[in-house]
Scaffold this motif. Structure first.
Motif, PDB file in Angstrom:
ATOM      1  N   TRP A  36       0.307 -30.650 -32.399  1.00 54.87           N
ATOM      2  CA  TRP A  36       0.506 -29.692 -31.304  1.00 54.87           C
ATOM      3  C   TRP A  36       1.788 -30.022 -30.539  1.00 54.87           C
ATOM      4  CZ3 TRP A  36       0.725 -30.125 -25.942  1.00 54.87           C
ATOM      5  CH2 TRP A  36       0.659 -28.913 -25.238  1.00 54.87           C
ATOM      6  N   LEU A  37       2.024 -31.315 -30.276  1.00 54.69           N
ATOM      7  CA  LEU A  37       3.239 -31.735 -29.570  1.00 54.69           C
ATOM      8  C   LEU A  37       4.490 -31.333 -30.362  1.00 54.69           C
ATOM      9  CD1 LEU A  37       2.172 -35.325 -28.423  1.00 54.69           C
ATOM     10  CD2 LEU A  37       2.528 -33.345 -26.942  1.00 54.69           C
ATOM     11  N   LYS A  38       4.426 -31.502 -31.666  1.00 52.55           N
ATOM     12  CA  LYS A  38       5.548 -31.131 -32.516  1.00 52.55           C
ATOM     13  C   LYS A  38       5.795 -29.628 -32.452  1.00 52.55           C
ATOM     14  CE  LYS A  38       7.206 -31.624 -37.284  1.00 52.55           C
ATOM     15  NZ  LYS A  38       6.876 -32.142 -38.645  1.00 52.55           N
ATOM     16  N   LEU A  39       4.683 -28.864 -32.416  1.00 55.37           N
ATOM     17  CA  LEU A  39       4.802 -27.409 -32.303  1.00 55.37           C
ATOM     18  C   LEU A  39       5.503 -27.018 -31.007  1.00 55.37           C
ATOM     19  CD1 LEU A  39       3.926 -24.611 -33.536  1.00 55.37           C
ATOM     20  CD2 LEU A  39       1.894 -24.792 -32.076  1.00 55.37           C
ATOM     21  N   LYS A  40       5.242 -27.783 -29.942  1.00 56.17           N
ATOM     22  CA  LYS A  40       5.825 -27.493 -28.627  1.00 56.17           C
ATOM     23  C   LYS A  40       7.214 -28.110 -28.467  1.00 56.17           C
ATOM     24  CE  LYS A  40       2.349 -25.125 -27.115  1.00 56.17           C
ATOM     25  NZ  LYS A  40       2.480 -23.675 -26.821  1.00 56.17           N
ATOM     26  N   GLY A  41       7.634 -28.894 -29.452  1.00 55.11           N
ATOM     27  CA  GLY A  41       8.966 -29.489 -29.406  1.00 55.11           C
ATOM     28  C   GLY A  41       9.112 -30.581 -28.371  1.00 55.11           C
ATOM     29  N   THR A  42       8.069 -31.406 -28.189  1.00 53.01           N
ATOM     30  CA  THR A  42       8.134 -32.488 -27.212  1.00 53.01           C
ATOM     31  C   THR A  42       7.506 -33.743 -27.797  1.00 53.01           C
ATOM     32  OG1 THR A  42       7.632 -33.105 -24.920  1.00 53.01           O
ATOM     33  CG2 THR A  42       5.926 -31.908 -26.133  1.00 53.01           C
ATOM     34  N   TRP A  70      -6.275 -25.904 -32.210  1.00 48.00           N
ATOM     35  CA  TRP A  70      -7.196 -26.530 -33.167  1.00 48.00           C
ATOM     36  C   TRP A  70      -8.168 -25.520 -33.759  1.00 48.00           C
ATOM     37  CZ3 TRP A  70      -8.468 -31.248 -29.551  1.00 48.00           C
ATOM     38  CH2 TRP A  70      -7.428 -32.178 -29.632  1.00 48.00           C
ATOM     39  N   LEU A  71      -8.607 -24.558 -32.951  1.00 45.88           N
ATOM     40  CA  LEU A  71      -9.596 -23.579 -33.404  1.00 45.88           C
ATOM     41  C   LEU A  71      -9.073 -22.678 -34.536  1.00 45.88           C
ATOM     42  CD1 LEU A  71     -11.227 -22.551 -30.008  1.00 45.88           C
ATOM     43  CD2 LEU A  71     -12.399 -23.620 -31.948  1.00 45.88           C
ATOM     44  N   ARG A  83     -11.893 -32.471 -28.460  1.00 47.90           N
ATOM     45  CA  ARG A  83     -11.516 -32.371 -27.054  1.00 47.90           C
ATOM     46  C   ARG A  83     -12.069 -33.544 -26.249  1.00 47.90           C
ATOM     47  NH1 ARG A  83     -13.392 -27.517 -23.095  1.00 47.90           N
ATOM     48  NH2 ARG A  83     -15.202 -28.860 -22.823  1.00 47.90           N
ATOM     49  N   SER A  84     -13.311 -33.940 -26.540  1.00 46.28           N
ATOM     50  CA  SER A  84     -13.912 -35.073 -25.817  1.00 46.28           C
ATOM     51  C   SER A  84     -13.097 -36.341 -26.004  1.00 46.28           C
ATOM     52  CB  SER A  84     -15.349 -35.293 -26.311  1.00 46.28           C
ATOM     53  OG  SER A  84     -16.151 -34.163 -26.064  1.00 46.28           O
ATOM     54  N   VAL A  85     -12.630 -36.555 -27.236  1.00 48.11           N
ATOM     55  CA  VAL A  85     -11.807 -37.741 -27.515  1.00 48.11           C
ATOM     56  C   VAL A  85     -10.454 -37.618 -26.821  1.00 48.11           C
ATOM     57  CG1 VAL A  85     -10.667 -39.079 -29.332  1.00 48.11           C
ATOM     58  CG2 VAL A  85     -12.962 -38.138 -29.717  1.00 48.11           C
TER      59      VAL A  85
END
Length: 299
Positions: A36-42, A70-71, A83-85
């Motif tokens: 997800w971070l890679k997708l956001k470029g950060t 994720w869904l 999400r809990s983790v």
């Protein structure tokens, strides 16, 4: 020099649990978080520096964005575990999020619950015949166990605790002590004449358990038979509990729903029927023809 410990590294945090399964889950979640971070470029460092300066509501909205990502590839139940983790990892990095904020701004969709599969009479017979053939040494044991499971409405845990002293061959009944039932209510169930013939061959000492194998052995046999029959879990949920469901459905079809609930050991049945065991047996016998299976003898 500060006496406060630095925040743990990813590897240190992952290894805080001694359970291998938990460690693997943490690694999986962090890997998906990286995607997800890679997708956001950060990067993770820049991400946490940024969200430390926002309020809890905004953090919850960010979590919502992550879980929605994720869904796209996992089911709701898995996303909830991830999400809990992730929330625990956020806390380690000084970004706690209260559950109240998550419930308000990052509510997960309820998981889809498919209708559980109830097998047919032909499928139950095919399953038991296949299981019995798989083990020549335990042929009679497996055949009797799954036959009783499919004609008594008993839970498999209850059946595994049955001793000879609990069985009445004349009444074709099994008394289940309150200590062995899920509801802590003693109850009586019945079996077919077909099962009675099998019991007469194997019933020995009254104080010895009827079945001496572990529960996992019986489930393993179902799994192996399912593969041989071409039945896959994605299509039909074949577990020992499905035989109980089939038996219950047959009894209800031949009597009344309330009596079926009574045989299952549900409290709804106790409100309708008194403790007249002879009367119960007459009701049960109406279902015997449909509960009697076409089973093969040992070759």
């Amino acid at each position: 020099m500060s006496i406060l410990a630095d925040k743990p590294t990813r590897d240190e945090w992952t290894m805080t649990s001694q359970a291998r399964k938990t460690q693997n889950m943490c690694k999986t979640v962090l890997s998906r978080f990286d995607d997800w971070l890679k997708l956001k470029g950060t990067t993770e460092e820049l991400f946490f520096d940024a969200i430390r300066g926002v309020n809890e509501s905004q953090r919850a909205r960010i979590v919502r964005d992550i879980q929605n990502y994720w869904l796209e590839t996992v089911k709701s139940r898995s996303a909830q575990t991830y999400r809990s983790v992730l929330i625990m990892w956020f806390e380690e990095n000084g970004c706690p999020i209260p559950q109240s904020k998550l419930r308000r701004f990052a509510r997960l969709p309820k998981p889809e619950v498919p209708l559980k599969y109830t097998p047919s009479k032909k499928e139950v017979a095919a399953l038991i015949n296949t299981i019995a053939k798989q083990s020549e040494k335990c042929f009679e044991d497996y055949k009797l166990f799954f036959t009783l499971l499919s004609c008594t409405s008993m839970r498999h845990g209850e059946l595994l605790e049955v001793k000879g002293e609990h069985i009445d061959l004349d009444q074709r009944s099994i008394r289940i002590p309150a200590s062995q039932t899920k509801t802590r209510r003693e109850r009586v169930v019945f079996f077919t004449p077909q099962a009675k013939k099998m019991l007469q061959k194997t019933l020995d000492l009254k104080w010895i358990k009827l079945f001496r194998l572990h529960q996992s052995s019986y489930q393993y046999q179902i799994d192996q038979a399912r593969k041989k029959l071409g039945i896959f879990k994605t299509e039909k949920d074949w577990t020992m509990h499905r035989l109980r469901a089939w038996c219950s459905q047959v009894i209800k079809d031949n009597t009344k729903d309330e009596f079926g609930e009574l045989m299952l050991g549900h409290t709804a049945g106790n409100k309708t029927y008194d403790h007249n065991v002879s009367k119960w047996k007459k009701f049960y016998d109406k279902a015997v023809p449909d509960l009697t299976l076409e089973l093969e003898d040992k070759a």
